[in-house]
Design a protein around this motif. Structure first.
Motif, PDB file in Angstrom:
ATOM      1  N   THR A 175       0.825  -1.205   0.000  1.00 16.79           N
ATOM      2  CA  THR A 175       0.000   0.000   0.000  1.00 16.79           C
ATOM      3  C   THR A 175       0.861   1.258   0.000  1.00 16.79           C
ATOM      4  O   THR A 175       0.387   2.334  -0.356  1.00 16.79           O
ATOM      5  CB  THR A 175      -0.936   0.035   1.217  1.00 16.79           C
ATOM      6  N   ARG A 176       2.110   1.114   0.408  1.00 19.20           N
ATOM      7  CA  ARG A 176       3.132   2.160   0.290  1.00 19.20           C
ATOM      8  C   ARG A 176       4.449   1.471  -0.047  1.00 19.20           C
ATOM      9  O   ARG A 176       4.695   0.350   0.409  1.00 19.20           O
ATOM     10  CB  ARG A 176       3.313   2.948   1.595  1.00 19.20           C
ATOM     11  N   ARG A 218      -2.951   5.128  -5.200  1.00 13.88           N
ATOM     12  CA  ARG A 218      -3.251   6.075  -4.132  1.00 13.88           C
ATOM     13  C   ARG A 218      -4.600   6.718  -4.387  1.00 13.88           C
ATOM     14  O   ARG A 218      -5.222   6.518  -5.427  1.00 13.88           O
ATOM     15  CB  ARG A 218      -2.159   7.152  -4.070  1.00 13.88           C
ATOM     16  N   ARG A 219      -5.021   7.514  -3.438  1.00 13.12           N
ATOM     17  CA  ARG A 219      -6.290   8.231  -3.598  1.00 13.12           C
ATOM     18  C   ARG A 219      -6.228   9.132  -4.829  1.00 13.12           C
ATOM     19  O   ARG A 219      -5.226   9.787  -5.072  1.00 13.12           O
ATOM     20  CB  ARG A 219      -6.588   9.078  -2.359  1.00 13.12           C
ATOM     21  N   ARG A 233      -8.844   0.331  -2.157  1.00 13.38           N
ATOM     22  CA  ARG A 233      -8.551   1.305  -1.098  1.00 13.38           C
ATOM     23  C   ARG A 233      -9.592   1.261   0.012  1.00 13.38           C
ATOM     24  O   ARG A 233      -9.408   1.867   1.067  1.00 13.38           O
ATOM     25  CB  ARG A 233      -8.451   2.704  -1.707  1.00 13.38           C
ATOM     26  N   TYR A 238      -5.917  -1.112   3.578  1.00 15.68           N
ATOM     27  CA  TYR A 238      -5.680   0.324   3.758  1.00 15.68           C
ATOM     28  C   TYR A 238      -6.082   0.818   5.144  1.00 15.68           C
ATOM     29  O   TYR A 238      -5.824   1.966   5.479  1.00 15.68           O
ATOM     30  CB  TYR A 238      -6.424   1.120   2.679  1.00 15.68           C
ATOM     31  N   HIS A 241      -3.484   2.472   7.281  1.00 11.76           N
ATOM     32  CA  HIS A 241      -3.054   3.840   6.966  1.00 11.76           C
ATOM     33  C   HIS A 241      -3.588   4.844   7.985  1.00 11.76           C
ATOM     34  O   HIS A 241      -3.018   5.937   8.121  1.00 11.76           O
ATOM     35  CB  HIS A 241      -3.517   4.217   5.560  1.00 11.76           C
TER      36      HIS A 241
END
Length: 452
Positions: A175-176, A218-219, A233, A238, A241
């Protein structure tokens, strides 16, 4: 070595906790829809954890049983190796979907056909990690609520979800980005003779900072693709986050194929995708014709947004309820069959539409080829289980189809078995490498705060 069952995992975890009082503990953290316990093993060497910890999730997909064995292996390593940073503790959700695991019964598959004989993978809304992307909050299953509550409680710097694939290679979804992860990941795979899936269909179009490493959208980016109707997401991946955490999904194959690690340019990606879409559509039609001979089952789950939900709704309306299909196992299998078949038209359109890639590697096309084969095969295998239990006259014909598809799949991809010990070793190495790099970057000292 074989894949442990949820009850075997719990027994082994309880033994670890008893052998290491003050350093390991086992607790029930929730209950499944079927009344089965969700067990969390926490390992906190020294009894005074500092900094942010790790949450390892196993068994989120019923048909991917390697995660539980890896969770136990990691717990033992953390307990016995002082060189592993303990942080705020390591926490292992031993099986996120015990109901699904009870229906997927292949602890020691000798072949792809053996693996599919008792295959089960629930529809998306019944999968703990995917449910938030497909259902409103008031309809989330208890397994999902238990998992998000754990993330809220633990605020992990790293959440790891342990997954597997039937045939192909290994890859990691993040996710990152975790800088520096690609090198130890590749070294581990090479040492264990596991190919790196450099064009994983699950991550088509995502940024790739290194071979087999993919960073999720990402968003503001387009999160849905040709393979999933869900917005990832909104998944539990997520949820970490909220506390500045990162999630890594580590995939490892049961059977390996070097075709998914071929970097050569494919000569005609769009032509290949048209052929694959045609085959997928034709194969799905074969299964759907058999499915139409079996009655509808009460208790269907809404399958998902957009075209998938609409298609499933049309299917439900076209079939009448069968009073003899009240068996809950058959109901679960048929819901999964319908979900899988409903995905296929949308995927075929994506593969043949204007967005189909003009350039792609041979590895990427091979991964898509495998993805399409397993969709139809899974639907047929689950339907076959229902037909057999009912003594249905269509069972022998579908059995021949499943057998042929398994043999073709293995032959086309030159499948070779990866020992369970190697699958576990690679996942454990990758998880430890991911955490070590977060610690080295200083991220483990700052995660845990609420991220507005």
């Amino acid at each position: 070595m074989r894949y442990p069952t949820p009850s075997e995992l719990a027994l082994a975890a309880r033994t670890l906790a008893e052998e290491h009082p003050g350093h390991a503990r086992l607790r029930r953290t929730g209950t499944s829809r079927g009344g089965r316990p969700l067990w969390l093993l926490s390992v906190e060497p020294g009894g005074r954890p500092l900094g942010a910890g790790v949450l390892v999730v196993a068994g989120a997909h019923a048909n991917e049983p390697v995660g539980g064995a890896t969770a136990l292996d990691l717990a033992r390593r953390v307990l016995h190796d002082p060189a592993i940073p303990a942080g705020r503790g390591w926490h292992f959700l031993l099986c996120a979907d015990p109901d699904g695991a009870a229906l997927h019964r292949t602890p020691r598959p000798a072949s792809l056909l053996d693996y599919h004989r008792n295959f089960f993978r629930p529809p998306g809304p019944e999968q703990p990690e995917w449910a938030p992307s497909l259902l409103p909050p008031d309809r989330l299953p208890p397994e999902t609520l238990a998992l998000t509550a754990l993330i809220d409680e633990l605020r992990p710097v790293l959440q790891v979800s342990l997954h597997g694939t039937d045939l192909g290679g290994t890859w990691v979804q993040l996710t990152r980005d975790i800088p520096g992860l690609a090198e130890p990941f590749a070294a581990s795979a090479a040492g264990l003779r596991i190919p790196v899936e450099t064009g994983a269909s699950d991550a088509a179009g995502w940024p790739s900072p290194g071979p087999g490493i993919f960073v999720m959208p990402r968003r503001g980016a387009d999160a849905a693709g040709a393979f999933h109707p869900e917005d990832i997401r909104l998944s539990t991946w997520y949820h970490a986050h909220r506390y500045a955490g990162t999630t890594a999904i580590v995939e490892v194959p049961m059977w390996a194929s070097d075709l998914v690690d071929d970097p050569a340019p494919h000569p005609d990606p769009r032509g290949a995708l048209r052929l694959l879409a045609g085959r997928l559509t034709a194969d799905a039609a074969l299964v759907a014709r058999v499915r139409d001979r079996v009655g509808e089952v009460p208790g269907r789950t809404d399958t998902g947004p957009g075209d998938v939900r609409a298609a499933a709704g049309r299917e439900a309306g076209a079939r009448g309820a069968d009073p003899e299909a009240a068996d809950p196992e058959a109901a679960a299998l048929l819901r999964a069959v319908d979900w899988t078949l409903a995905l296929i038209p949308r995927i075929a359109v994506e593969w043949t539409g204007a967005g189909a890639p003009a350039e792609a590697t041979a590895a990427a096309i091979a991964s898509i080829d495998a993805f399409g084969r397993r969709l139809s095969l899974r639907a047929a295998a689950m339907l076959l289980r229902v037909l057999r239990s009912q003594g249905h006259p269509a069972a022998p014909g579908l059995d021949r189809l499943v057998t042929g598809w398994c043999e073709e799949f293995a032959a086309r991809f030159q499948a070779r078995r990866i020992p369970v010990t190697a699958q576990v070793e690679h996942q454990s190495r990758t998880v430890l490498a991911a955490y070590e790099r977060l610690v080295a970057a200083g991220t483990a000292g700052t995660a845990g705060a609420v991220n507005a």
